[in-house]
Design an enzyme around this catalytic site. Sequence first.
Site, mmCIF file in Angstrom:
data_model
loop_
_atom_site.group_PDB
_atom_site.id
_atom_site.type_symbol
_atom_site.label_atom_id
_atom_site.label_comp_id
_atom_site.label_asym_id
_atom_site.label_seq_id
_atom_site.Cartn_x
_atom_site.Cartn_y
_atom_site.Cartn_z
ATOM 1 N N GLU A 278 0.838 -1.197 -0.021
ATOM 2 C CA GLU A 278 -0.100 0.024 0.056
ATOM 3 C C GLU A 278 0.779 1.224 0.004
ATOM 4 O O GLU A 278 0.311 2.404 -0.639
ATOM 5 C CB GLU A 278 -1.207 0.026 1.194
ATOM 6 C CG GLU A 278 -2.240 -0.959 0.980
ATOM 7 C CD GLU A 278 -1.934 -2.387 1.252
ATOM 8 O OE1 GLU A 278 -0.677 -2.703 1.846
ATOM 9 O OE2 GLU A 278 -2.677 -3.016 1.004
ATOM 10 N N HIS B 160 -11.458 -4.441 8.842
ATOM 11 C CA HIS B 160 -12.024 -4.356 7.620
ATOM 12 C C HIS B 160 -13.370 -3.535 7.761
ATOM 13 O O HIS B 160 -14.279 -3.802 6.649
ATOM 14 C CB HIS B 160 -12.173 -5.636 6.873
ATOM 15 C CG HIS B 160 -10.776 -6.108 6.562
ATOM 16 N ND1 HIS B 160 -9.978 -6.984 7.442
ATOM 17 C CD2 HIS B 160 -10.177 -6.334 5.306
ATOM 18 C CE1 HIS B 160 -9.234 -7.408 6.844
ATOM 19 N NE2 HIS B 160 -8.811 -7.180 5.753
#
Lengths: 329, 327
Positions: free
Chosen positions: B60, B129
């Site tokens: 990321e 999440h």
Amino acid sequence: MTGKKTKGSQDITPEKKVEMLEQMIVIRHFEQKVEQMFMQGKIHGTMHLCTGQEATAVGAIGALEAKDKITSTHRGHGHCIAKGSDIGRMLAELLAKETGYCKGKGGSMHIADLDLGNLGANGIVAGGHPLATGAALTSKMKKLGYVVICFFGDGASNEGSFHESLNLAAVWDLPVIFFCENNEYAMSGPIKEMINIEHISQRASSYGMPGVTINGSDVLEVYEATKEAAERARSGQGPTLIEAKTYRFKGHSRADARKYRTREEEKEWITKKDPIALFKKSLIDEGVLSEEKAQAIEDQVQSFVEKAQGFAENSPEPSPESLQEDVYA
Amino acid sequence: MREITYAESVREAMSQVMRADEDVFILGEDIGIYGGAFGVTNGMLDEFGPERVRTTPISEAAITGCAIGAAMTGMRPILELQFSDFITIATDQIVNQAAKLRYMYGGKASVPVVIRTPAGSGAGLAAQHSQSLEAWMAHIPGLKVIQPSTPSDAKGLLKAAIEDNNPVMFYEHKLLYGMKGDVAEDSYTIPIGVADVKKEGTDLTVVATSIMVHKTLEAAEELGKENIHIEVIDPRTLVPLDEETIIKSVLKTRRALVVTEAVKRGGYGAEIASMIGESEAFDFLDAPVSRLGGVDTPMPYNPTLEKMAVPQVGDIVQKVREMLNRA
């Protein structure tokens, strides 16, 4: 894993060699001026001098074409100068003046000159790796043919973004050169205590790219290694990791008592591996340069830096209205 | 007008812009043959090929910075960050680089990058999440922050985001991806920084974001049966915030409730509430400005607990009644 010795750098003309020496001397004098002005209280904040590391900036950028780009670090004055930045505007930035490269809002750690392909110094260690990778992606996608050098220090090689970016650049064959200026200390941390391998360049093998360790005090060796990496990058063969062994003659930043290294070690580097002294001597030995010409360069650079100081000191402060300018495009 | 889903409308916005502008491309994890974790990029690889629909390693920090570096040098990348929780790994690049490069470089750089990322709870994905972290990014000068709640808004705002010359955080809600709505077929933009009155009313203003817009509209239906008529405002963009539309509504209704899914403490709802409190509407308020938001807990996995962790329709109905002394 260690780099091959330079083969005399036949493709560099004597003029280019003298020009490179001159640039190195400009960097040295510029940093001396910055230190002096800092001590006089004219520069606030902080600064990170690259005195002693002139050969890495000049050798690496000397091997580039004008269209090529760089990303730099907090110790980035040398990179800016080697890429052609105006030292008057650089000093003006350090003095936080409106005429500075960043209109006085960036300072020493954030000088950028996008028109010259300098995508900017970065205050975050390894902050430039992903950016350089992205700039290289643009070159590839738009077929612009430029190469990007990502400069970083030994400390940055322990950051996650270093590893992520090397891998990404390798899997996409991007035209980027990861150029490590290993000056042996990450602030106060000796690199030998921070990594468990001998050479940072060994890390290249994890990502399937060539890695090479070179003598960062030898400007021509730096030039040769970078030239080779740039050719690889330009021909679509992807990135290279270059580790140049160098040394910063000064402390990390202001007020560094340098307790983490000995004065003897410093003396060893300063007297035996000063890249400017070594290069000057070799050019004189080669007959490319005379003692008189060398002195003339020193004098010329001296007045060049004085002139830059005059410009910077006589420049206006940024206007209060500029505080909120340039936050958004 | 035809109905398509929120996910389809996001895809349509990207595809239409990519057909018109060679500099626009998308990168992200599993966005190629897999179609992205939520299927948003389904089929785009076939149309645009792997150069412009770039599947990345799971990195990321690097892929975010790569998008930023590409944006600085002439591309207009769209980065799909697989879950908005993963912003934690990309934060240096977003906060210290993208948001600041222009200012620190004296106005020379522009960073036209869009970071699209699914946020929110309700899918049973637990603590790592399911977060709504938009307040973090809204706190950073230099970023724009968008949270579309309908398919039509998503399409128009995404096009505006791609055309914007600044870094834009584009928060999609994972439970909204399947939601259908009327969406114009042609390419259009909705200006960034303009709120939308989703329902007009007279008794109380509810400013709701993302999925909470729909929960509030459901609450409005119920309250309507009690002859309580709330006005529902969707800011659509958090930065810049359309303060004028919100203040105008509160001046009319004299009561304001802010509803977000994000944890209430330190959330963007506090920003909206205090903005109202500092405005000329203060003198006209008949009740304190109030907030509903997520509870102070990581998101639990158990579906009952998960629902309890964020405002539900009943909570909104109850709160509105209380504010009107009708409880």
